[in-house]
Design a protein around this motif. Structure first.
Motif, PDB file in Angstrom:
ATOM      1  N   VAL A  79       0.834  -1.198   0.000  1.00  0.00           N
ATOM      2  CA  VAL A  79       0.000   0.000   0.000  1.00  0.00           C
ATOM      3  C   VAL A  79       0.866   1.244   0.000  1.00  0.00           C
ATOM      4  O   VAL A  79       1.737   1.403   0.861  1.00  0.00           O
ATOM      5  CB  VAL A  79      -0.936   0.039   1.225  1.00  0.00           C
ATOM      6  N   VAL A  80       0.637   2.120  -0.956  1.00  0.00           N
ATOM      7  CA  VAL A  80       1.246   3.437  -0.974  1.00  0.00           C
ATOM      8  C   VAL A  80       0.317   4.371  -0.211  1.00  0.00           C
ATOM      9  O   VAL A  80      -0.863   4.503  -0.563  1.00  0.00           O
ATOM     10  CB  VAL A  80       1.454   3.943  -2.411  1.00  0.00           C
ATOM     11  N   VAL A  81       0.838   5.003   0.838  1.00  0.00           N
ATOM     12  CA  VAL A  81       0.026   5.859   1.696  1.00  0.00           C
ATOM     13  C   VAL A  81       0.318   7.317   1.366  1.00  0.00           C
ATOM     14  O   VAL A  81       1.432   7.809   1.573  1.00  0.00           O
ATOM     15  CB  VAL A  81       0.313   5.587   3.189  1.00  0.00           C
ATOM     16  N   VAL A  82      -0.690   8.005   0.823  1.00  0.00           N
ATOM     17  CA  VAL A  82      -0.566   9.425   0.518  1.00  0.00           C
ATOM     18  C   VAL A  82      -1.099  10.234   1.697  1.00  0.00           C
ATOM     19  O   VAL A  82      -1.841   9.715   2.532  1.00  0.00           O
ATOM     20  CB  VAL A  82      -1.337   9.791  -0.773  1.00  0.00           C
ATOM     21  N   PRO A  83      -0.714  11.511   1.812  1.00  0.00           N
ATOM     22  CA  PRO A  83      -1.192  12.315   2.955  1.00  0.00           C
ATOM     23  C   PRO A  83      -2.707  12.413   2.987  1.00  0.00           C
ATOM     24  O   PRO A  83      -3.353  12.604   1.951  1.00  0.00           O
ATOM     25  CB  PRO A  83      -0.548  13.682   2.696  1.00  0.00           C
ATOM     26  N   GLY A  84      -3.276  12.283   4.187  1.00  0.00           N
ATOM     27  CA  GLY A  84      -4.719  12.390   4.360  1.00  0.00           C
ATOM     28  C   GLY A  84      -5.067  13.291   5.515  1.00  0.00           C
ATOM     29  O   GLY A  84      -4.210  13.987   6.073  1.00  0.00           O
ATOM     30  N   ASP A  85      -6.344  13.295   5.884  1.00  0.00           N
ATOM     31  CA  ASP A  85      -6.811  14.163   6.964  1.00  0.00           C
ATOM     32  C   ASP A  85      -6.301  13.706   8.325  1.00  0.00           C
ATOM     33  O   ASP A  85      -6.130  14.518   9.227  1.00  0.00           O
ATOM     34  CB  ASP A  85      -8.340  14.206   6.981  1.00  0.00           C
ATOM     35  N   LYS A  86      -6.081  12.412   8.473  1.00  0.00           N
ATOM     36  CA  LYS A  86      -5.597  11.864   9.737  1.00  0.00           C
ATOM     37  C   LYS A  86      -4.353  11.023   9.472  1.00  0.00           C
ATOM     38  O   LYS A  86      -4.308  10.287   8.483  1.00  0.00           O
ATOM     39  CB  LYS A  86      -6.681  11.009  10.397  1.00  0.00           C
ATOM     40  N   PRO A  87      -3.331  11.101  10.341  1.00  0.00           N
ATOM     41  CA  PRO A  87      -2.117  10.312  10.132  1.00  0.00           C
ATOM     42  C   PRO A  87      -2.410   8.810  10.138  1.00  0.00           C
ATOM     43  O   PRO A  87      -3.260   8.337  10.886  1.00  0.00           O
ATOM     44  CB  PRO A  87      -1.229  10.705  11.315  1.00  0.00           C
ATOM     45  N   VAL A  88      -1.681   8.088   9.296  1.00  0.00           N
ATOM     46  CA  VAL A  88      -1.770   6.631   9.253  1.00  0.00           C
ATOM     47  C   VAL A  88      -0.551   6.072   9.968  1.00  0.00           C
ATOM     48  O   VAL A  88       0.578   6.430   9.639  1.00  0.00           O
ATOM     49  CB  VAL A  88      -1.824   6.120   7.800  1.00  0.00           C
ATOM     50  N   PRO A  89      -0.725   5.202  10.944  1.00  0.00           N
ATOM     51  CA  PRO A  89       0.426   4.642  11.660  1.00  0.00           C
ATOM     52  C   PRO A  89       1.329   3.831  10.733  1.00  0.00           C
ATOM     53  O   PRO A  89       0.877   3.237   9.755  1.00  0.00           O
ATOM     54  CB  PRO A  89      -0.221   3.739  12.720  1.00  0.00           C
ATOM     55  N   ASP A  90       2.607   3.819  11.068  1.00  0.00           N
ATOM     56  CA  ASP A  90       3.553   3.000  10.326  1.00  0.00           C
ATOM     57  C   ASP A  90       3.235   1.526  10.558  1.00  0.00           C
ATOM     58  O   ASP A  90       2.586   1.162  11.534  1.00  0.00           O
ATOM     59  CB  ASP A  90       4.974   3.315  10.795  1.00  0.00           C
ATOM     60  N   GLY A  91       3.694   0.691   9.638  1.00  0.00           N
ATOM     61  CA  GLY A  91       3.441  -0.733   9.769  1.00  0.00           C
ATOM     62  C   GLY A  91       3.958  -1.469   8.560  1.00  0.00           C
ATOM     63  O   GLY A  91       4.423  -0.857   7.585  1.00  0.00           O
ATOM     64  N   PRO A  92       3.890  -2.786   8.580  1.00  0.00           N
ATOM     65  CA  PRO A  92       4.405  -3.569   7.457  1.00  0.00           C
ATOM     66  C   PRO A  92       3.596  -3.366   6.185  1.00  0.00           C
ATOM     67  O   PRO A  92       2.381  -3.117   6.239  1.00  0.00           O
ATOM     68  CB  PRO A  92       4.299  -5.015   7.956  1.00  0.00           C
ATOM     69  N   HIS A  93       4.285  -3.450   5.069  1.00  0.00           N
ATOM     70  CA  HIS A  93       3.685  -3.397   3.729  1.00  0.00           C
ATOM     71  C   HIS A  93       3.076  -2.027   3.423  1.00  0.00           C
ATOM     72  O   HIS A  93       2.209  -1.912   2.561  1.00  0.00           O
ATOM     73  CB  HIS A  93       2.631  -4.499   3.560  1.00  0.00           C
ATOM     74  N   ARG A  94       3.543  -1.000   4.115  1.00  0.00           N
ATOM     75  CA  ARG A  94       3.077   0.371   3.901  1.00  0.00           C
ATOM     76  C   ARG A  94       4.251   1.221   3.455  1.00  0.00           C
ATOM     77  O   ARG A  94       5.296   1.231   4.100  1.00  0.00           O
ATOM     78  CB  ARG A  94       2.485   0.947   5.191  1.00  0.00           C
ATOM     79  N   VAL A  95       4.076   1.944   2.355  1.00  0.00           N
ATOM     80  CA  VAL A  95       5.113   2.832   1.825  1.00  0.00           C
ATOM     81  C   VAL A  95       4.538   4.244   1.822  1.00  0.00           C
ATOM     82  O   VAL A  95       3.537   4.515   1.137  1.00  0.00           O
ATOM     83  CB  VAL A  95       5.529   2.419   0.401  1.00  0.00           C
ATOM     84  N   PHE A  96       5.136   5.139   2.591  1.00  0.00           N
ATOM     85  CA  PHE A  96       4.613   6.496   2.752  1.00  0.00           C
ATOM     86  C   PHE A  96       5.284   7.452   1.768  1.00  0.00           C
ATOM     87  O   PHE A  96       6.492   7.362   1.523  1.00  0.00           O
ATOM     88  CB  PHE A  96       4.838   6.979   4.184  1.00  0.00           C
ATOM     89  N   VAL A  97       4.495   8.373   1.222  1.00  0.00           N
ATOM     90  CA  VAL A  97       5.020   9.419   0.355  1.00  0.00           C
ATOM     91  C   VAL A  97       4.601  10.771   0.914  1.00  0.00           C
ATOM     92  O   VAL A  97       3.648  10.868   1.687  1.00  0.00           O
ATOM     93  CB  VAL A  97       4.524   9.264  -1.100  1.00  0.00           C
ATOM     94  N   ASP A  98       5.328  11.810   0.506  1.00  0.00           N
ATOM     95  CA  ASP A  98       5.060  13.152   1.028  1.00  0.00           C
ATOM     96  C   ASP A  98       3.909  13.836   0.310  1.00  0.00           C
ATOM     97  O   ASP A  98       3.286  14.753   0.863  1.00  0.00           O
ATOM     98  CB  ASP A  98       6.314  14.018   0.920  1.00  0.00           C
ATOM     99  N   SER A  99       3.638  13.447  -0.927  1.00  0.00           N
ATOM    100  CA  SER A  99       2.568  14.095  -1.691  1.00  0.00           C
ATOM    101  C   SER A  99       2.040  13.128  -2.739  1.00  0.00           C
ATOM    102  O   SER A  99       2.709  12.154  -3.116  1.00  0.00           O
ATOM    103  CB  SER A  99       3.056  15.375  -2.372  1.00  0.00           C
ATOM    104  N   HIS A 100       0.853  13.417  -3.234  1.00  0.00           N
ATOM    105  CA  HIS A 100       0.269  12.606  -4.301  1.00  0.00           C
ATOM    106  C   HIS A 100       1.139  12.646  -5.552  1.00  0.00           C
ATOM    107  O   HIS A 100       1.178  11.675  -6.316  1.00  0.00           O
ATOM    108  CB  HIS A 100      -1.140  13.125  -4.636  1.00  0.00           C
ATOM    109  N   GLU A 101       1.817  13.750  -5.768  1.00  0.00           N
ATOM    110  CA  GLU A 101       2.636  13.900  -6.975  1.00  0.00           C
ATOM    111  C   GLU A 101       3.859  12.986  -6.968  1.00  0.00           C
ATOM    112  O   GLU A 101       4.485  12.788  -8.012  1.00  0.00           O
ATOM    113  CB  GLU A 101       3.061  15.361  -7.124  1.00  0.00           C
ATOM    114  N   ASP A 102       4.203  12.437  -5.805  1.00  0.00           N
ATOM    115  CA  ASP A 102       5.315  11.486  -5.731  1.00  0.00           C
ATOM    116  C   ASP A 102       4.954  10.122  -6.319  1.00  0.00           C
ATOM    117  O   ASP A 102       5.839   9.302  -6.581  1.00  0.00           O
ATOM    118  CB  ASP A 102       5.751  11.279  -4.269  1.00  0.00           C
ATOM    119  N   VAL A 103       3.662   9.883  -6.501  1.00  0.00           N
ATOM    120  CA  VAL A 103       3.211   8.569  -6.967  1.00  0.00           C
ATOM    121  C   VAL A 103       3.200   8.566  -8.497  1.00  0.00           C
ATOM    122  O   VAL A 103       2.239   8.989  -9.136  1.00  0.00           O
ATOM    123  CB  VAL A 103       1.831   8.203  -6.411  1.00  0.00           C
ATOM    124  N   THR A 104       4.289   8.105  -9.077  1.00  0.00           N
ATOM    125  CA  THR A 104       4.420   7.972 -10.526  1.00  0.00           C
ATOM    126  C   THR A 104       4.510   6.493 -10.881  1.00  0.00           C
ATOM    127  O   THR A 104       4.702   5.638 -10.004  1.00  0.00           O
ATOM    128  CB  THR A 104       5.682   8.690 -11.025  1.00  0.00           C
TER     129      THR A 104
END
Length: 216
Positions: free
Chosen positions: A180-205
């Protein structure tokens, strides 16, 4: 074939930002029933379903059913976004890359099919399937929505990437066996396995998605 074989997107907050349209719709429906809808109501229903918002009108004395009010709200939003879908920054470019590469995509959402369809119709060659609240017995965070999305695209869950902005959605996709690619949202998503965080939607290419390592 190059991973990922398909991309599954959440709707609001991931593909589009329709919160302003929903806020306007709720106030218009409130006025119709002689009620008020405040910022506090916006916050109280954030992340919930449209039916949750409709139920507040019924609880406050609206004579129509939750289903009828839900459809009123949806019609307001569809009228507002038709012809001008409010895609988030970077998303149109990503959808174009997916189309050019022949990578299918789906919308997997707890929202209404009618609203998600308006978004899908703006990218019909890419967003070919929709799984909504209406299509499953167990909505997010249960894995059923993402498992259903992969099934509709004919791709194994492990060969899919999900893009999400909320914890329930992330939990749903991870439980379905996806990265799962996690883009910024209204509430923070906790870190965890199989999660890849990005700083902005524009990072998702597409190149970024192809750099990810699939789950074994």
């Amino acid at each position: 074939m190059t991973y990922p074989l398909a991309v599954l997107f959440d709707h609001d907050g991931t593909l589009v930002n329709t919160e302003p349209q929903w806020a306007v719709a709720k106030r218009a429906v409130a006025e119709h029933y002689g009620q008020t809808w405040t910022v506090a109501d916006d916050h109280a229903t954030l992340g919930g379903t449209v039916q949750d918002a409709a139920r507040r009108f019924v609880d406050r004395g609206a004579p129509d059913s939750v289903d009828e009010i839900t459809q009123q709200l949806a019609r307001h939003v569809i009228d507002e976004v038709a012809g001008d879908v409010p895609f988030l920054p970077g998303i149109p470019a990503l959808l174009g890359e997916l189309r050019a590469a022949g990578v299918p995509a789906a919308i997997v959402t707890n929202a209404l099919t009618s609203v998600a369809r308006t978004t899908a119709d703006a990218a019909p060659d890419v967003l070919t399937r929709i799984v909504s609240h209406d299509d499953v017995i167990h909505p997010k965070p249960d894995p059923e929505p993402y498992l259903r999305g992969a099934e509709l695209l004919g791709v194994a869950p492990a060969d899919c990437v999900a893009v999400e902005d909320s914890e329930p959605g992330v939990r749903s996709a991870v439980a379905a066996g996806m990265i799962v690619v996690v883009v910024p949202g209204d509430k923070p998503v906790p870190d965890g396995p199989h999660r890849v965080f990005v700083d902005s939607h524009e990072d998702v290419t597409l190149d970024f998605l192809r750099s990810l390592t699939p789950r074994s």
